[in-house]
Design a protein around this motif. Structure first.
Motif, short mmCIF file in Angstrom:
data_model
loop_
_atom_site.label_atom_id
_atom_site.label_comp_id
_atom_site.label_asym_id
_atom_site.label_seq_id
_atom_site.Cartn_x
_atom_site.Cartn_y
_atom_site.Cartn_z
N GLY A 64 0.66 -1.00 0.04
CA GLY A 64 0.06 -0.44 0.04
C GLY A 64 0.57 1.19 -0.05
O GLY A 64 0.74 2.20 -1.21
N ALA A 65 1.72 0.92 0.86
CA ALA A 65 3.16 2.44 0.68
C ALA A 65 3.24 2.33 -0.26
O ALA A 65 3.64 3.89 -0.73
CB ALA A 65 3.63 1.95 2.16
N VAL A 66 3.99 1.73 -0.50
CA VAL A 66 4.87 2.10 -2.19
C VAL A 66 3.47 2.20 -3.64
O VAL A 66 4.40 2.53 -4.39
CB VAL A 66 5.34 0.25 -2.41
CG1 VAL A 66 5.49 0.16 -3.88
CG2 VAL A 66 6.34 -0.23 -1.66
N GLY A 67 2.89 1.38 -3.59
CA GLY A 67 1.75 2.03 -4.45
C GLY A 67 1.22 3.31 -4.04
O GLY A 67 1.00 3.97 -5.09
N ARG A 68 1.23 4.36 -2.69
CA ARG A 68 0.82 5.77 -2.59
C ARG A 68 1.86 6.21 -3.44
O ARG A 68 1.91 7.39 -4.13
CB ARG A 68 1.17 5.93 -1.10
CG ARG A 68 -0.57 5.84 -1.27
CD ARG A 68 -0.93 5.90 0.44
NE ARG A 68 0.01 5.88 1.06
CZ ARG A 68 0.04 4.69 2.52
NH1 ARG A 68 -1.41 3.68 2.14
NH2 ARG A 68 0.28 3.93 3.33
N VAL A 69 3.30 5.77 -3.15
CA VAL A 69 5.11 6.30 -3.01
C VAL A 69 4.98 6.30 -4.74
O VAL A 69 4.84 7.96 -5.62
CB VAL A 69 5.82 5.96 -2.61
CG1 VAL A 69 7.36 6.60 -3.31
CG2 VAL A 69 6.02 6.05 -1.43
N LEU A 70 4.57 5.56 -5.33
CA LEU A 70 4.63 5.43 -7.09
C LEU A 70 3.27 5.68 -7.58
O LEU A 70 3.56 6.83 -8.95
CB LEU A 70 4.14 3.93 -7.07
CG LEU A 70 5.31 2.70 -7.67
CD1 LEU A 70 5.33 1.71 -7.94
CD2 LEU A 70 6.52 3.19 -7.64
N CYS A 71 2.43 6.48 -6.83
CA CYS A 71 1.59 6.90 -7.48
C CYS A 71 1.48 8.75 -7.33
O CYS A 71 1.53 9.71 -8.65
CB CYS A 71 0.26 7.12 -6.97
SG CYS A 71 -1.03 5.35 -7.22
N TRP A 72 2.25 9.45 -6.57
CA TRP A 72 2.87 10.68 -6.00
C TRP A 72 3.98 10.42 -7.24
O TRP A 72 4.19 11.76 -7.93
CB TRP A 72 3.61 10.63 -4.61
CG TRP A 72 2.99 10.96 -3.65
CD1 TRP A 72 2.16 10.38 -2.75
CD2 TRP A 72 1.66 11.90 -3.62
NE1 TRP A 72 1.37 10.98 -2.18
CE2 TRP A 72 0.86 12.16 -2.68
CE3 TRP A 72 1.74 13.69 -4.46
CZ2 TRP A 72 0.63 13.41 -2.41
CZ3 TRP A 72 1.32 14.53 -3.83
CH2 TRP A 72 0.37 14.43 -2.67
N ALA A 73 4.70 9.36 -7.94
CA ALA A 73 5.80 9.85 -8.33
C ALA A 73 4.84 9.76 -10.25
O ALA A 73 5.44 10.72 -10.86
CB ALA A 73 6.90 8.01 -8.59
N LEU A 74 3.83 9.25 -10.71
CA LEU A 74 3.26 9.19 -11.50
C LEU A 74 3.10 10.86 -11.83
O LEU A 74 2.54 11.68 -13.21
CB LEU A 74 2.09 8.48 -11.89
CG LEU A 74 1.53 8.36 -13.17
CD1 LEU A 74 2.62 8.24 -14.12
CD2 LEU A 74 0.58 7.87 -13.19
N LEU A 75 2.17 11.45 -10.79
CA LEU A 75 1.83 13.02 -10.44
C LEU A 75 2.97 13.61 -11.14
O LEU A 75 2.26 14.43 -11.69
CB LEU A 75 0.87 12.80 -9.42
CG LEU A 75 -0.62 12.65 -9.50
CD1 LEU A 75 -0.75 12.74 -7.96
CD2 LEU A 75 -1.19 12.51 -10.40
N VAL A 76 3.78 12.90 -9.93
CA VAL A 76 5.16 14.44 -10.75
C VAL A 76 5.54 14.57 -11.89
O VAL A 76 6.09 14.99 -12.26
CB VAL A 76 6.22 13.90 -9.26
CG1 VAL A 76 7.27 15.02 -9.97
CG2 VAL A 76 5.78 14.17 -7.72
N TYR A 77 6.01 12.95 -12.24
CA TYR A 77 6.80 13.09 -14.00
C TYR A 77 5.72 13.69 -14.77
O TYR A 77 5.98 14.15 -15.75
CB TYR A 77 6.97 11.49 -13.86
CG TYR A 77 8.02 11.29 -13.51
CD1 TYR A 77 9.52 11.78 -13.90
CD2 TYR A 77 8.05 10.25 -12.61
CE1 TYR A 77 10.37 11.53 -13.42
CE2 TYR A 77 8.87 10.35 -12.42
CZ TYR A 77 10.79 10.26 -12.50
OH TYR A 77 11.61 9.90 -11.76
N THR A 78 4.40 13.12 -14.72
CA THR A 78 3.38 13.61 -15.50
C THR A 78 3.48 15.43 -14.80
O THR A 78 3.34 15.84 -15.84
CB THR A 78 1.94 12.96 -14.81
OG1 THR A 78 1.63 11.73 -15.10
CG2 THR A 78 0.65 14.15 -16.01
N GLY A 79 3.16 15.87 -14.44
CA GLY A 79 3.26 17.35 -14.12
C GLY A 79 4.68 18.24 -14.73
O GLY A 79 4.36 18.98 -15.14
N ALA A 80 5.71 17.38 -14.35
CA ALA A 80 7.22 17.42 -15.01
C ALA A 80 7.13 18.29 -16.25
O ALA A 80 7.33 18.05 -17.75
CB ALA A 80 8.29 16.99 -14.70
N ALA A 81 5.81 16.68 -17.05
CA ALA A 81 6.40 16.32 -19.18
C ALA A 81 5.08 18.10 -19.59
O ALA A 81 5.46 18.21 -20.01
CB ALA A 81 5.32 15.29 -19.05
#
Length: 648
Positions: free
Chosen positions: A115-132
């Protein structure tokens, strides 16, 4: 919410001076020489001065530039945050560490907390999407800025060429000037469009990565940056050598364009004199020079990314070795080392992009240098201000006076010396003399293509140097020896002689007066036939008739004819001369000619020799005097161009 940027342990020497190191590396990667270009006080290189001046053209749109920088900074910050999130996810997967920091409120734990890993990966996805998204917006804004920059640069080049003196254009190959105004500006546009957006984003990314790296582990930051000076040194040496070749490439392009333009313009003469093989050999020589310079420039600039990639591989090895030792000692987590490997890759990408775009940047700067040379060329002296006693518009009668005029193209070789003449309204003054006597130069001085170096020229008693050039030329209708047609219809070319709107009836009337109407009606579309300077469907004489028809539309008080009928046959010239008698009625006519039919009926004939008026008088008087005019006449100064008839 807590953003866990703190590393497990801060090691090494704090306060790493990474900002300047990166800036120097970025500069040398694109061909500069860092912040130290040699001994203290030495002036910046031409590359740096030209690049700074080129970027200075962005100043009028500084707000848009700041928006692009802000978007680039946001993209860089989010990009730099991504590896830290992925590193934390790695720590969670491998079981965490008691000293591992929390990221976005997600603490490290033992086991595999999916669960914690999934939340971190979701944050990472949002961060990379925002960067793009920020990167895309930044690229779009940057392209708009570049488009405006090139648009303004083209406008400046066009305005500059309109204000260049005739001496500047005559002293250089037309093709080279054309290459600067077209090919070099196009090259600047294409190069900036492909590089500037990348360079802005890459610079921001590199700065953000270095900041996060320094915060996470100063020791690994030093390891990652230790190879940057090496990369910069290698890139700088290659870039400096490539820059010389890029300058040679642009110069060779100008020479090639100039020669091609001349050859295509004179294609008929090249064919008639059977110089095709010689022309091909000269073209091959110019083409070979351009090819060799281009090959050397591309080869040297292509070595830069190869060298940068080799150094980047060394960086990965050093980070893996040092990071592995620190993990074994319990000073760092595996996730931190993983993040640093990604950071090294992110840091290598901007440097690699700098290196990869070095050829484009250098080519753009080489073109910019040529364009700036054109923009810095000396212009015509500005028109006087009204407060300085400039010309006050009023009806012009057309009296022209040359008062002790002196002029020369070369100070060591005087051309016109202490020349005086007067041409009044309703009179025709002819100027004759041997080739090189300065006859056409008088026309150039009257039109202020050149400025007199002594004496003055008066129009209705006013010194023309005090008149705005546009106002002066509006009162002078000129038919030059060299015809010039633009791409357009016959009617449009004739109408070019008038500054006001003219009707088709007026155009046809001018063509009839110039004895052109019958010839035009034989063309496929009549007055709507498309022609150009190099048109083959009309002869040289017909081109000259078009320029004469312009004179009929101009309706100016002063008429200047510089070998205006040199390309006409004897019969057509006689008809045109008859029409010109009507055109000259009530006007001040100044005729420069070699052929007797043009000058024998003039009210006054001035014979020029060695830059002075050697003889004055009418045709019969000058023949009776037996002087210079008689010699010219007897040498073939006759309507047929052969032996002279009996004197009259």
């Amino acid at each position: 919410m807590y953003l866990g940027f703190r590393p497990v342990r801060r090691e090494g020497v704090p306060g790493v001076a990474t900002g300047r190191t990166l800036a120097d590396a970025a500069l040398v990667a694109v061909g500069g020489n860092g912040s130290r270009s040699g001994p203290k006080g030495r002036r910046p290189t031409t590359f740096r001065r030209t690049a700074i001046r080129l970027l200075g053209l962005l100043a009028p749109r500084r707000r848009t530039v700041l928006l692009a920088l802000a978007l680039g900074a946001a993209s860089a910050g989010l990009t730099a945050l991504g590896p830290r999130l992925l590193g934390h996810a790695t720590d969670l997967v491998v079981g965490g560490s008691p000293g591992a920091p929390a990221v976005f409120g997600v603490p490290a734990a033992s086991g595999v907390p999916f669960g914690a890993v999934g939340r971190v990966l979701c944050w990472a996805l949002l961060v990379y999407t925002g960067a793009a998204v920020c990167a895309l917006l930044q690229a779009r804004v940057t392209l708009r800025v570049i488009g405006h920059l090139v648009h303004d640069l083209r406008a400046r080049v066009e305005r500059k060429t309109a204000h260049l003196p005739l001496s500047h254009l005559d002293g250089r190959p037309r093709g080279d000037t054309l290459s600067r105004a077209t090919h070099d500006v196009d090259n600047i546009a294409q190069s900036l469009q492909q590089t500037l957006g990348q360079l802005v984003g890459s610079t921001m990314t590199a700065v953000g990565v270095v900041v996060v790296m320094s915060w996470t582990s100063p020791l690994l930051t030093l390891v990652a940056l230790v190879t940057v000076p090496l990369s910069g040194t290698v890139a700088a040496r290659l870039a400096r050598r490539a820059q010389r070749q890029f300058k040679a490439q642009r110069a060779a392009m100008g020479a090639l364009t100039g020669y091609a333009e001349e050859t295509y313009s004179g294609h008929a003469l090249v064919t008639v004199f059977d110089h095709r093989e010689q022309a091909e050999r000269r073209f091959a020589r110019h083409n070979g020079d351009f090819h060799r310079a281009s090959l050397k420039a591309q080869y040297l600039s292509g070595l830069i990314p190869v060298a940068m990639a080799s150094v980047a591989s060394l960086t990965f090895v050093l980070i893996a070795v040092v990071g592995g030792l620190r993990v074994a000692a319990g000073a760092l987590t595996i996730g931190t080392v993983q993040a640093f490997v990604q950071y090294a890759r992110l840091l290598g990408q901007p440097l690699g992009q700098f290196a990869g775009t070095a050829n484009l940047v250098q080519s753009a700067v080489a073109s910019a240098e040529r364009v700036f040379e054109l923009l810095d060329a000396e212009e015509e002296p500005p028109d006087p201000r009204p407060a300085a006693g400039a010309w006050t518009p009023r009806p012009v009668r057309g009296q022209v006076v040359f008062d002790r005029v002196r002029f020369s193209y070369d100070p060591e070789r005087p051309l016109i010396q202490d020349l005086s003449l007067t041409a009044g309204p309703g009179t025709t003054t002819a100027v004759v003399g041997p080739t090189g006597a300065g006859k056409s130069t008088l026309v150039n001085l009257l039109l202020r293509f050149h400025e007199v170096q002594g004496g003055r020229i008066l129009l209705d008693g006013t010194d023309i140097s005090r008149m705005p050039r546009g106002e002066l030329r509006r009162h002078i209708c000129t038919v030059l020896q060299d015809t010039w047609l633009f791409t357009g219809t016959v009617a449009e070319n004739i109408a070019y002689g008038s500054r006001r709107e003219v009707t088709r009836e007026q155009i046809v009337a001018a063509a009839r007066a110039a004895r052109l109407d019958r010839l035009v009606r034989t063309l496929p579309d009549g007055y709507d036939t498309l022609i150009s300077e190099h048109a083959t469907q009309i002869s040289a004489g017909e081109k000259q008739l078009i320029t004469i028809a312009r004179a009929f539309l101009a309706d100016a008080p002063v008429l200047v004819l510089d070998e205006a009928t040199s390309s006409l046959d004897a019969r057509t010239e006689a008809l045109v001369q008859e029409a010109m008698r009507e055109l000259r009625a009530g006007r001040t006519s100044l005729v420069v000619a070699h052929r007797l039919a043009t000058v024998r009926d003039a009210d006054a004939i001035l014979v020029m020799a060695d830059g002075r008026i050697a003889e004055r008088g009418r045709h019969a008087e000058l023949l009776a005097a037996g002087g210079v005019y008689t010699g010219l006449y007897e040498a073939g100064f006759s309507p047929s161009g052969h032996s002279a008839p009996e004197r009259t």
